[in-house]
Motif scaffolding. Structure first.
Motif, short mmCIF file in Angstrom:
data_model
loop_
_atom_site.label_atom_id
_atom_site.label_comp_id
_atom_site.label_asym_id
_atom_site.label_seq_id
_atom_site.Cartn_x
_atom_site.Cartn_y
_atom_site.Cartn_z
N LYS A 57 0.83 -1.20 0.00
CA LYS A 57 0.00 0.00 0.00
C LYS A 57 0.86 1.25 0.00
CE LYS A 57 -4.09 -1.86 2.32
NZ LYS A 57 -4.97 -1.74 3.50
N GLU A 58 1.87 1.25 0.87
CA GLU A 58 2.74 2.43 0.94
C GLU A 58 3.46 2.66 -0.38
OE1 GLU A 58 5.38 2.08 4.23
OE2 GLU A 58 3.83 1.39 5.60
N LEU A 59 4.02 1.59 -0.96
CA LEU A 59 4.74 1.73 -2.22
C LEU A 59 3.80 2.16 -3.35
CD1 LEU A 59 7.09 -1.37 -2.06
CD2 LEU A 59 7.69 1.01 -1.68
N HIS A 60 2.57 1.64 -3.34
CA HIS A 60 1.61 2.00 -4.40
C HIS A 60 1.26 3.48 -4.31
CE1 HIS A 60 -1.80 1.71 -7.13
NE2 HIS A 60 -2.47 2.39 -6.23
N ASN A 61 0.97 3.96 -3.10
CA ASN A 61 0.62 5.38 -2.96
C ASN A 61 1.80 6.26 -3.31
OD1 ASN A 61 -2.03 4.96 -2.14
ND2 ASN A 61 -1.42 4.65 -0.02
N THR A 62 3.02 5.83 -2.93
CA THR A 62 4.21 6.61 -3.29
C THR A 62 4.38 6.66 -4.80
OG1 THR A 62 5.26 5.95 -1.22
CG2 THR A 62 6.68 6.82 -2.95
N LEU A 63 4.13 5.52 -5.48
CA LEU A 63 4.25 5.49 -6.93
C LEU A 63 3.25 6.42 -7.60
CD1 LEU A 63 5.37 4.26 -9.55
CD2 LEU A 63 3.71 2.42 -9.31
N VAL A 64 2.00 6.40 -7.12
CA VAL A 64 0.97 7.28 -7.70
C VAL A 64 1.32 8.73 -7.48
CG1 VAL A 64 -1.45 7.94 -7.59
CG2 VAL A 64 -0.82 5.53 -7.53
N GLU A 65 1.85 9.07 -6.29
CA GLU A 65 2.21 10.46 -6.02
C GLU A 65 3.41 10.90 -6.86
OE1 GLU A 65 2.79 10.47 -1.86
OE2 GLU A 65 0.67 10.67 -1.38
N LEU A 66 4.36 9.97 -7.09
CA LEU A 66 5.50 10.32 -7.94
C LEU A 66 5.05 10.60 -9.37
CD1 LEU A 66 8.20 7.81 -6.66
CD2 LEU A 66 8.21 10.28 -6.44
N ARG A 67 4.04 9.85 -9.82
CA ARG A 67 3.51 10.10 -11.16
C ARG A 67 2.75 11.42 -11.21
NH1 ARG A 67 0.90 4.26 -13.00
NH2 ARG A 67 2.87 3.17 -13.38
N GLY A 68 2.31 11.89 -10.06
CA GLY A 68 1.57 13.15 -10.02
C GLY A 68 0.15 12.91 -9.56
N ASN A 69 -0.28 13.70 -8.52
CA ASN A 69 -1.63 13.54 -8.05
C ASN A 69 -2.65 13.96 -9.09
OD1 ASN A 69 -0.79 12.53 -5.67
ND2 ASN A 69 -1.28 14.31 -4.42
N ILE A 70 -2.29 14.89 -9.97
CA ILE A 70 -3.14 15.25 -11.11
C ILE A 70 -2.49 14.65 -12.36
CG2 ILE A 70 -4.04 17.11 -12.53
CD1 ILE A 70 -4.33 18.80 -10.13
N ARG A 71 -3.14 13.64 -12.90
CA ARG A 71 -2.61 12.98 -14.09
C ARG A 71 -3.50 13.32 -15.27
NH1 ARG A 71 -1.17 7.00 -13.72
NH2 ARG A 71 0.38 7.73 -15.18
N VAL A 72 -2.90 13.41 -16.44
CA VAL A 72 -3.63 13.78 -17.65
C VAL A 72 -3.40 12.69 -18.69
CG1 VAL A 72 -3.98 15.50 -19.45
CG2 VAL A 72 -3.33 16.23 -17.14
N HIS A 73 -4.50 12.09 -19.15
CA HIS A 73 -4.46 11.15 -20.25
C HIS A 73 -5.21 11.76 -21.43
CE1 HIS A 73 -3.86 7.36 -17.53
NE2 HIS A 73 -2.98 8.31 -17.30
N CYS A 74 -4.88 11.34 -22.62
CA CYS A 74 -5.53 11.86 -23.83
C CYS A 74 -6.00 10.69 -24.67
CB CYS A 74 -4.56 12.74 -24.62
SG CYS A 74 -5.28 13.43 -26.14
N ARG A 75 -7.19 10.84 -25.24
CA ARG A 75 -7.74 9.81 -26.13
C ARG A 75 -8.21 10.47 -27.42
NH1 ARG A 75 -12.57 5.34 -24.95
NH2 ARG A 75 -11.77 3.78 -26.44
N VAL A 76 -7.66 10.03 -28.53
CA VAL A 76 -8.03 10.54 -29.85
C VAL A 76 -9.01 9.55 -30.46
CG1 VAL A 76 -7.20 11.31 -32.10
CG2 VAL A 76 -5.75 11.58 -30.07
N ARG A 77 -10.22 10.02 -30.72
CA ARG A 77 -11.24 9.12 -31.27
C ARG A 77 -11.01 8.91 -32.76
NH1 ARG A 77 -14.59 11.75 -34.61
NH2 ARG A 77 -15.27 13.89 -34.19
N PRO A 78 -11.59 7.87 -33.36
CA PRO A 78 -11.49 7.67 -34.81
C PRO A 78 -12.37 8.66 -35.57
CG PRO A 78 -12.85 5.96 -33.83
CD PRO A 78 -12.27 6.75 -32.68
#
Length: 600
Positions: free
Chosen positions: A160-181
């Protein structure tokens, strides 16, 4: 000699004639009445005779039916008797077999008992040491099993600790993009000249897993390529499962004590609702195909219940609420009217004393499975505001917010330690405040201690007794207060401008409210990115409602949905720009968890 007529005589004569006629009529009436009485007597005699004939016929029919029933019954009884005799014969044969088997079983049991006695006597005489060795090995294995269980629990906590640390290192605000066909409504007549770029030409590409390229085409100008980088970019070929695989890790943080928000941002027709809700395939499709078409909301609910199933039974409860923000007003879609039917009712958003946002009188429905969640959501989707535009015939004109609230009966001690450390850092930043934690606002300078002493021991709290104090100690909070986290899944309204939507009249106010709320969201992300002392959450009901999921240590994922064609390049660039702005938000570094906190 004149004749004199005596009128009295004439009148007397006429009266005499009339009396004679009257007597004759009365005599005729008597005759007719006599005939009528005779006819009535004859009719009564005929009716009686007819009734007697009918009774005789019914009796004859009843006798015939009884005889037929008796014959059928006798036949059935004869057959049943023969069957009973056959069953008796079978039972006698079975009983004979049972007696033989019982005798044989008794003999075999006696032989086995004798052999067991002989074996036990031989073991007691010659193999006592081996039995003791086996017992010692069993005890050692049991001790080893207990140690492995404790080690497994410690490793699970460490994960749990490592998972939360990993998510925080990636950034608490994450941005994904999806391009539709490219879709059929992208192919329209271009209003520009023939030498200009066609509106259906594809200009937005997912060139890698984390980069989007936009070809900015202008007449008479060289092509300019703009690059946008995000944590993850999905192309038109990526499936719903591939999109959700990048979202799934956030749900583990949800059960570890963090609020999580997943929102889809983009213009109308860019695929927001398809990404969040999915599409409903035809009934003849298999269940596997239907699950493959599901969006983030049903898949997130399924993953959440899967994670809860791995926890102790009844340790977590889940409630669902569905809201929409329409014309900068919050509506509870699960609220019922006087007839018990679903009817969206207006609600207010307030900020509690602890600094969290809350919707007053919000309706919560307890759920135990994904099917219940989707059934509730689909039952109120028809209440969401829709309006046809030039881009889409059924455009959503409100922000849909589905909230899954998870209540834990056994709060996580590490999550509480994280909140205490957060309060400690708040005090270090603002020493002029006169409370030691967000839950204790008493101005008592003499009772204040240093932040290090305060969090080193629970006995240093200025509150003398947890039972009489408005700010209970951490140990008291763990044992008494349920721990609640929220998963907010948001399908935002289209971000296109008025000219692109082509609406007029009353619909202009809807577009204005949508754009103002999305601008407020952009302002909040900008304030967080620039680390301003004041973040304008209250500029819009949307940002005020999502305050707990955007700020603090909550996990926010913004799914940018963009169209690939030249027709919508302005809206696509605007969406990509907001994503770049959100990526600039830098929150605090991951805090080290306090593993020494003990809960009794």
């Amino acid at each position: 000699m004149p004749l004199f007529i005596n009128r009295d005589q004439i009148f007397a004569h006429q009266v005499h004639l009339l009396e004679h006629k009257l007597r004759s009529k009365e005599e005729r009436i008597l005759e007719l009445e006599t005939e009528n009485a005779i006819l009535h007597l004859r009719l009564a005699e005929c009716l009686g005779k007819l009734r007697r004939d009918q009774e005789e016929e019914s009796k004859a029919l009843n006798h015939q039916h009884q005889r037929d029933a008796q014959n059928i019954t006798q036949t059935a009884l004869a057959k049943l008797l023969s069957q009973v005799q056959a069953v008796k014969q079978d039972l006698s044969e079975v009983f004979a077999v049972y007696v033989s088997f019982a005798t044989e079983l008794e003999e075999q049991s006696k032989k086995l008992l004798e052999k067991v006695e002989q074996a036990s006597s031989s073991l007691n005489g010659h193999h006592g040491d081996e039995v003791q060795n086996l017992q010692a090995r069993v005890a050692a294995l049991e001790r080893s099993l207990e140690e492995e269980k404790e080690r497994c629990g410690a490793e699970r906590q460490r994960r749990k600790e490592l998972h939360n640390t990993l998510v925080e290192l990636r950034g608490n605000i994450r941005v994904h993009c999806r391009v539709r066909p490219v879709l059929p409504f992208d192919h329209i007549q271009s209003s520009s000249s023939g030498s200009g770029p066609a509106s259906s030409e594809e200009v937005v590409y997912a060139i890698s897993d984390d980069t989007v390229m936009v070809n900015c085409l202008k007449t008479g100008m060289p092509v300019q390529n703009k690059m946008f980088e995000y944590e993850r970019v999905h192309g038109p070929e990526d499936s719903q499962d591939a999109v959700f695989e990048e979202v799934k890790p956030l749900l583990t943080s949800l059960l570890d004590g963090y609020n999580v928000c997943i929102m889809a941002y983009g213009q109308t027709g860019s695929g927001k609702t398809h990404t969040m809700m999915g599409s409903q395939p035809l009934e003849e499709h298999s269940r596997t195909q239907q699950e493959a078409q599901q969006g983030i909301i049903p898949k997130a609910a399924a993953e959440l219940f899967r994670l809860i199933s791995e926890k102790p039974a009844e340790s977590h409860t889940v409630e669902v609420s569905v809201m929409e923000v329409y014309n900068n007003e919050v509506f509870d879609l699960l609220a019922k009217d006087e007839q018990g039917k679903a009817a969206g009712q207006r609600r207010d958003v307030i900020t509690t004393s602890s600094g969290t946002s809350e919707v007053t009188s919000l309706t919560y429905e307890p759920v135990c499975s994904t099917s219940e969640v989707m059934q509730i959501i689909l039952s109120v989707l028809k209440l969401r505001a829709h309006c046809p535009t030039l881009v889409h015939t059924d455009s959503s004109r409100s922000h849909l917010i589905v909230t899954l609230t998870i209540s834990s009966k056994s709060p996580n001690a590490l999550a509480l330690a994280r909140r205490l450390q957060s309060a400690k850092k708040d005090m270090q930043r603002s020493p002029q405040k006169e409370w030691w934690s967000p839950r204790c606002r008493r101005a008592n300078p003499a009772a204040r201690h240093s932040s290090d002493e305060l969090f080193a021991s629970t006995a240093s709290s200025p509150c003398p007794s947890p039972s009489h104090s408005p700010c209970p100690s951490p140990r008291h909070s763990i044992s008494q207060t349920p721990f609640r986290t929220k998963l907010q899944l948001v399908d935002l309204a289209g971000s296109e401008c008025v000219g692109m939507s082509g609406v007029s009249g009353a619909a202009l106010w809807e577009v204005s409210c949508i754009n103002r709320s999305l601008s407020a969201l952009s302002d909040v992300l900008g304030a967080l990115a620039e680390q301003r002392p004041h973040v304008p959450y209250r500029n819009s009901k949307l940002t005020h409602l999502l305050q707990d999921s955007i700020g603090g240590d909550a996990k926010l994922l913004v799914m940018l949905c963009v169209s690939p064609t030249q027709r919508f390049i302005t809206e696509s660039l605007q969406s990509l720009g907001l994503g770049t702005r959100a990526r600039q938000v830098q929150k605090e570094l991951p805090r080290r968890k306090n593993n020494t906190l003990k809960v009794k």
